[in-house]
Design a protein around this motif. Structure first.
Motif, PDB file in Angstrom:
ATOM      1  N   LEU A  98       0.837  -1.198   0.000  1.00 58.32           N
ATOM      2  CA  LEU A  98       0.000   0.000   0.000  1.00 58.32           C
ATOM      3  C   LEU A  98       0.877   1.256   0.000  1.00 58.32           C
ATOM      4  N   SER A 122      -8.257   1.821  -0.366  1.00 59.46           N
ATOM      5  CA  SER A 122      -8.154   1.554   1.060  1.00 59.46           C
ATOM      6  C   SER A 122      -9.216   2.367   1.768  1.00 59.46           C
ATOM      7  N   CYS A 148      -9.718   1.480   5.278  1.00 59.10           N
ATOM      8  CA  CYS A 148      -9.307   1.446   6.682  1.00 59.10           C
ATOM      9  C   CYS A 148      -7.933   2.063   6.895  1.00 59.10           C
ATOM     10  N   GLY A 149      -7.282   2.505   5.807  1.00 58.19           N
ATOM     11  CA  GLY A 149      -6.001   3.179   5.965  1.00 58.19           C
ATOM     12  C   GLY A 149      -4.890   2.243   6.412  1.00 58.19           C
ATOM     13  N   GLY A 150      -4.974   0.978   6.025  1.00 57.23           N
ATOM     14  CA  GLY A 150      -3.883   0.052   6.320  1.00 57.23           C
ATOM     15  C   GLY A 150      -4.012  -0.673   7.635  1.00 57.23           C
ATOM     16  N   GLY A 167      -5.813  -3.379   8.091  1.00 53.76           N
ATOM     17  CA  GLY A 167      -6.135  -4.792   7.885  1.00 53.76           C
ATOM     18  C   GLY A 167      -7.595  -5.114   8.133  1.00 53.76           C
ATOM     19  N   ILE A 168      -8.482  -4.148   7.939  1.00 55.03           N
ATOM     20  CA  ILE A 168      -9.902  -4.352   8.243  1.00 55.03           C
ATOM     21  C   ILE A 168     -10.758  -4.421   6.978  1.00 55.03           C
ATOM     22  N   CYS A 169     -10.475  -3.537   6.018  1.00 49.90           N
ATOM     23  CA  CYS A 169     -11.431  -3.356   4.917  1.00 49.90           C
ATOM     24  C   CYS A 169     -11.208  -4.312   3.745  1.00 49.90           C
ATOM     25  N   SER A 170     -10.024  -4.806   3.573  1.00 49.33           N
ATOM     26  CA  SER A 170      -9.635  -5.703   2.468  1.00 49.33           C
ATOM     27  C   SER A 170      -9.808  -5.085   1.084  1.00 49.33           C
ATOM     28  N   CYS A 212      -7.642  -3.343  -0.274  1.00 46.68           N
ATOM     29  CA  CYS A 212      -6.292  -3.176  -0.820  1.00 46.68           C
ATOM     30  C   CYS A 212      -5.730  -4.454  -1.417  1.00 46.68           C
ATOM     31  N   LEU A 217      -3.317  -8.927   1.393  1.00 47.52           N
ATOM     32  CA  LEU A 217      -3.720  -7.569   1.773  1.00 47.52           C
ATOM     33  C   LEU A 217      -2.528  -6.653   1.500  1.00 47.52           C
ATOM     34  N   CYS A 240      -1.891  -3.751   2.358  1.00 50.64           N
ATOM     35  CA  CYS A 240      -1.398  -2.914   3.464  1.00 50.64           C
ATOM     36  C   CYS A 240      -0.552  -3.713   4.437  1.00 50.64           C
TER      37      CYS A 240
HETATM   38 FE1  FES Z   1      -7.835  -1.875   4.588  1.00 51.28          FE
HETATM   39 FE2  FES Z   1      -5.613  -3.096   3.753  1.00 51.28          FE
HETATM   40  S1  FES Z   1      -6.180  -1.056   3.569  1.00 51.28           S
HETATM   41  S2  FES Z   1      -7.292  -3.949   4.715  1.00 51.28           S
END
Ligand code: FES
Length: 651
Positions: free
Chosen positions: A24, A36, A38-40, A42-45, A47, A90, A92
């Protein structure tokens, strides 16, 4: 750390980054479009990437000795809880350890290209004004007495570089419970189209989305709305209703007169259209199972009178020369301010710019979708509606006008006319020898003389004729000799068919008589022919006027647009003399170009910027005060035309 060479596909962007950099971060460094929310964290997937060459990090070893052991712990947790497809990582979390080629799938691109529908339509690159972002907000501290909103604004800027933001009251009211329920982690929808940016809504914790937008084509006769996913640009549901302002006047000028004659006339028309829009938005959301709160954008295209009445601006100035608009630029305001209550209260509404007092945002939307200003050929674009929008041009120069065709092409003012809906006759053929018709209705693949037609249409019945049907019927009547060049329907002695029936002193042509079976009579009357002649003459005269202005006698290409533009047969339009003569294979349909333009503006900030630029370069031709318009109009009354040769019709 040593540098690694990274190449991103499909963009082809490449560069060196220090080993250990996350994908990312590398994407941001190299200006690669990787999503993105969630900004890295690891929540939104959003990325997700696929390594196609080279290997990602193996650090952050997970406890279990299996494939997951190569994964970063956060990523492994995500995979256990929600699953990641084979080969996906992912972005990020995965770090770059050596030279790599990394593929960014379309679903992970914010600015993905949206597939174009028709060849003439342009592909849109997603670039929506409103997006979701996850932020961690600092908790309050008695020693630092700043408000929750101020700390949220700081977090937005620090974590997403959004710059200054504002928030409406609807957001401030939800802010404190959302922050506390989300344990100081919240998702906000933020509109970044303006400076300062605007917070549209807030949810505790991570909110998955997607966000939605409405593209609305607000016509004088019908209102069409499309609900679009702001992540993919896809339309989930489309729906339409009649414009309830019809009860104040069928066409634009009668609505302007209504506003002039009645003290609260304009207000009543504004209330009526907002009411219809709110009902339409509610229905469309219910059908798509989308929460109205998730609808955060609405884009409108409409003619200037509809534009002013939507905004609650008295349209009287548009009824008299010099036809001054209250404002010609694009208008941006909140849904609450506009009175659109069936969507998110802070949703941003955007009205495309108007070209001039008679040439509105609908024409601008057509220009955006069809891009005559980028064409080498001289193209004539006709958007058929109650008021026709006409554009003529190429990359050197674009002219525009509007022409008051009246609602006949939409099936109104036609004795058996109706809106395009199942059961409406949409295709007509008349045998030139027997004078017998055959037709097709919307919702049925069969022709009326095919076996099984009666059963296939039993559910809907045959209810009337829609716009494309009446155009074909009149053109076919002319070709079968049922109608002379002046538009007069012949009696049974002249035409030799009992389908010519007397109606007072004139004749009608019967397409279908179901009265013995308790059904209705569907016929084309002399009055219908007159209404179509007026409409088509207005359309032709408008086009001709632009050609005069451009100094040309022919055009290279004709594009028919409009809600039912896609359904008009080029041959019949030309037999009728709706459009100037052109090679038939150069006459094409663009479908609902204004609606497409609205969708483009909904999905793309760049499209908004482009059309705001383009309209300033379009030259407007005023039909209302141009004496030649009248001349062209009278000559165009004959079918196809009194003087123009229409050479391509003979071939
Ligand atoms: Fe959200 Fe990677 S940026 S999971």
């Amino acid at each position: 750390a040593a540098d690694a060479l990274v190449i991103f596909t499909p963009s082809g962007k490449r560069g060196r980054v220090p080993t250990g950099t996350s994908v990312l971060d590398a994407a941001r460094l190299l200006d690669v479009d990787l999503d993105s929310v969630c900004g890295g964290r690891g929540i939104c997937s959003k990325c997700q990437v696929t390594p196609s060459f080279g290997e990602f990090s193996k650090h952050g070893v997970h406890a279990r000795e299996n494939a997951l052991s190569e994964w970063n712990a956060v990523e492994a947790r995500y995979h256990e809880k929600r699953g990641l497809a084979q080969g996906r990582r992912l972005g990020c979390q995965a770090c770059i350890l050596g030279d790599m080629v990394i593929d960014v799938p379309a679903t992970s691109q914010v600015h993905k290209q949206v597939v174009r529908k028709a060849a003439s339509q342009r592909a849109v690159t997603m670039d929506p004004a409103t997006r979701l972002v996850l932020i961690d907000v600092a908790e309050p501290d008695m020693h630092e007495p700043s408000g929750d909103y101020e700390r949220l604004a700081t977090a937005l800027d620090e974590q997403w570089q959004i710059g200054p933001v504002t928030a409406p009251l609807s957001v401030l009211r939800k802010l404190q419970p959302a922050l506390r329920r989300g344990k100081w982690q919240v998702t906000v929808a933020v509109n970044i189209a303006d400076t300062p940016a605007r917070v549209i809504d807030i949810w505790p914790g991570y909110h998955e989305g997607p966000l939605w937008g409405l593209a609305i084509d607000l016509g004088s006769t019908t209102i069409a709305a499309h609900l679009c996913d702001l992540t993919t640009g896809q339309v989930a549901t489309s729906a339409g209703v009649m414009n309830p302002q019809i009860r104040f006047g069928e066409d634009l000028m009668s609505r302007v007169s209504y506003a002039m004659m009645n003290a609260d006339g304009a207000q009543a028309m504004t209330a009526a259209v907002l009411d219809a829009l709110n009902t339409l938005a509610t229905e469309i959301c219910a059908e798509a199972e989308v929460a109205p709160r998730d609808v955060v954008e609405a884009v409108f295209v409409c003619n200037p009178v509809m534009h002013h009445l939507l905004l609650g601006i008295d349209p009287v100035e548009l009824g008299q020369a010099p036809f001054a608009l209250a404002t010609s630029g694009a208008v941006t305001l909140s849904a609450t301010e506009l009175g659109l209550t069936a969507v998110n209260p802070a949703a941003q509404t955007y009205l495309l710019p108007c070209i001039a007092g008679h040439v509105g945002a609908d024409a601008a939307a057509v220009a955006l979708s069809e891009a005559p200003d980028k064409s080498d050929e001289l193209v004539l674009i006709v958007d058929v509606g109650t008021n026709a929008e006409i554009l003529l041009g190429n990359r050197d120069r674009v002219l525009a006008c509007s022409s008051p065709t009246g609602p006949a092409f939409e099936g109104a003012q036609i004795s058996s006319g109706q809106r395009a809906a199942p059961g409406a006759i949409e295709r007509v053929e008349i045998d030139p020898v027997t004078k017998e018709p055959r037709f097709r209705v919307i919702g049925c693949e069969l022709w009326s003389d095919d076996p099984g037609f009666a059963e296939a249409t039993a559910a809907t019945g045959i209810t009337g004729i829609c716009g494309s049907g009446i155009i074909e019927a009149v053109a076919e009547m002319r070709m079968a000799g049922l109608l002379d060049a002046s538009g007069l329907i012949g009696g049974p002695e002249q035409t030799g068919t009992p389908r010519s029936i007397a109606e007072g002193r004139t004749y009608s042509y019967v397409l279908q008589d179901d009265r013995p079976a308790g059904g209705s009579l569907i016929a084309v009357t002399q009055g219908d022919i007159r209404a179509i002649q007026l409409a088509k003459s207005a359309l032709y005269a408008g086009a001709r006027l632009l050609m005069d202005e451009m100094g040309v006698d022919t055009v290279d290409r004709v594009t028919l647009a409009g809600a039912f533009g896609a359904h008009i047969s080029p041959k019949h339009a030309m037999v009728l003399g709706m459009i100037p003569d052109a090679p038939l294979d150069k006459v094409t349909s663009a479908g609902n170009a204004a609606g497409t333009g609205a969708r483009m503006a909904l999905c793309s900030r760049a499209a908004r910027a482009e059309i705001e630029q383009t309209v300033s370069k379009i030259t407007k031709v005023e039909t209302a005060i141009e004496p030649r318009f009248q001349e062209h109009f009278v000559a165009a009354n004959a079918i196809p035309h009194a003087t123009a040769p229409f050479a391509h019709l003979r071939s």
